[in-house]
Structure formats: structure tokens, C-alpha cells
Design an enzyme around this catalytic site. Structure first.
Site, mmCIF file in Angstrom:
data_model
loop_
_atom_site.group_PDB
_atom_site.id
_atom_site.type_symbol
_atom_site.label_atom_id
_atom_site.label_comp_id
_atom_site.label_asym_id
_atom_site.label_seq_id
_atom_site.Cartn_x
_atom_site.Cartn_y
_atom_site.Cartn_z
ATOM 1 C CD GLU A 139 -1.306 -2.297 2.134
ATOM 2 O OE1 GLU A 139 -0.122 -2.652 1.927
ATOM 3 O OE2 GLU A 139 -2.039 -2.855 2.952
ATOM 4 C CB CYS A 169 0.029 -2.980 8.468
ATOM 5 S SG CYS A 169 1.078 -1.645 7.853
HETATM 6 N N1 THU Z 1 2.415 -6.384 4.094
HETATM 7 C C1 THU Z 1 1.907 -5.534 3.155
HETATM 8 O O1 THU Z 1 2.450 -5.395 2.055
HETATM 9 N N2 THU Z 1 0.790 -4.823 3.475
HETATM 10 C C2 THU Z 1 0.121 -4.902 4.674
HETATM 11 O O2 THU Z 1 -0.791 -4.132 4.910
HETATM 12 C C3 THU Z 1 0.528 -5.924 5.643
HETATM 13 C C4 THU Z 1 1.857 -6.562 5.409
HETATM 14 C C5 THU Z 1 3.619 -7.147 3.763
HETATM 15 C C6 THU Z 1 4.845 -6.756 4.524
HETATM 16 C C7 THU Z 1 5.667 -8.024 4.475
HETATM 17 O O3 THU Z 1 6.432 -8.034 3.290
HETATM 18 C C8 THU Z 1 4.632 -9.132 4.398
HETATM 19 O O4 THU Z 1 3.416 -8.517 4.034
HETATM 20 C C9 THU Z 1 4.452 -9.898 5.679
HETATM 21 O O5 THU Z 1 4.210 -9.041 6.739
#
Ligand code: THU
Length: 130
Positions: free
Chosen positions: A57, A88
Site C-alpha cells: 500500500e 497494517c
Molecule cells: N504487508 C503488506 O504489504 N501490506 C500490509 O498491509 C501488511 C503486510 C507485507 C509486509 C511483508 O512483506 C509481508 O506482508 C508480511 O508481513
């Protein structure tokens, strides 16, 4: 503005194919619709120094902002590894920074093949802005 949520989710799915996630093996793609009508895609990019990882994001949002966008209308998020890939906390705050004063950002996720659409305030009530 009419939002094509299906198109936005398709763009997020496409972007997830570029995910660089050898450590978590959790791929994520995102697509940001700016108020201009332009769409920006992003994926998570991990790093051997784990803390340097960026979420899909924020990758897409920073691409949009660095191209001159200042207002986000909608964000689609997709992971081939999980249903309902919600943003997140850090990404929620970054989205909030670029929410317009008149229209809330809509966050699009997918659960069991069905689109789920929520306002950003569902994920981040009482967001912080200076
Ligand atoms: N991740 C995202 O790309 N977006 C989120 O909102 C949550 C987590 C990614 C970060 C990391 O590379 C993987 O997901 C595991 O946490």
C-alpha cells in the site's frame, strides 16, 4: 467520481505478482485510485535487513504522491496467500494523510472471491492529521 472496484482489484492482483517477499513468502499487491482518475500499483518489497521492508500500500501511495497526486479516492489490496488482506496500521495512517476533506477513502479487499468495501474510518477511526 465513479469507482470501478473490480478494475482496481484486478490491478492489485497484477501488482502482487511483482511482490519481492522471499522472507515472509507473503505476497501483497495494491492499487491506488487518485482523485485525478489515475491508478498506481505497488507491491511489498522486503529486505535482508527486515525493518527496511515496505508494504504494498505504501509503495503504491508513494508512487502516486511522487507523481504529483495529493488525494486518494480508493485503495485495493490483495494477497494470494490470505483472504481479506487488510492494511497494517502504518499504511492506514499514510492513507489518512491523503484523504480528501469531502470524501472518505474506500478500501477494497477480497474475501472468498467477493469484494469487500469499507471506508478508511472503519480501519482508522479518529485518524491523526496536523
Ligand atoms: N504487508 C503488506 O504489504 N501490506 C500490509 O498491509 C501488511 C503486510 C507485507 C509486509 C511483508 O512483506 C509481508 O506482508 C508480511 O508481513
Amino acid at each position: 467520481m465513479n469507482v470501478d472496484f473490480n478494475l482496481l482489484m484486478d490491478k492489485a492482483k497484477d501488482a502482487s505478482k511483482n511482490s519481492y517477499s522471499p522472507f515472509s513468502r507473503f505476497a501483497v499487491g495494491a492499487a491506488v485510485l487518485a482523485s485525478s482518475g489515475n491508478i498506481y500499483q505497488g507491491c511489498n518489497v522486503e529486505n535482508s535487513s527486515f525493518g527496511m521492508t515496505i508494504c504494498a500500500e505504501r509503495c503504491a501511495i508513494f508512487k502516486a504522491v511522487s507523481e504529483g497526486e495529493r488525494e486518494i479516492r480508493a485503495v485495493a489490496i490483495y494477497s494470494p496467500n490470505a483472504d481479506s488482506c487488510y492494511p497494517c496500521g502504518a499504511c492506514r495512517q499514510v492513507m489518512y494523510e491523503f484523504e480528501s476533506d469531502v470524501e472518505e477513502i474506500e478500501v477494497v479487499t477480497e474475501n472468498l472471491g467477493q469484494l469487500e468495501i469499507n471506508k478508511l474510518s472503519y480501519f482508522l477511526p479518529c485518524g491523526f492529521k496536523i
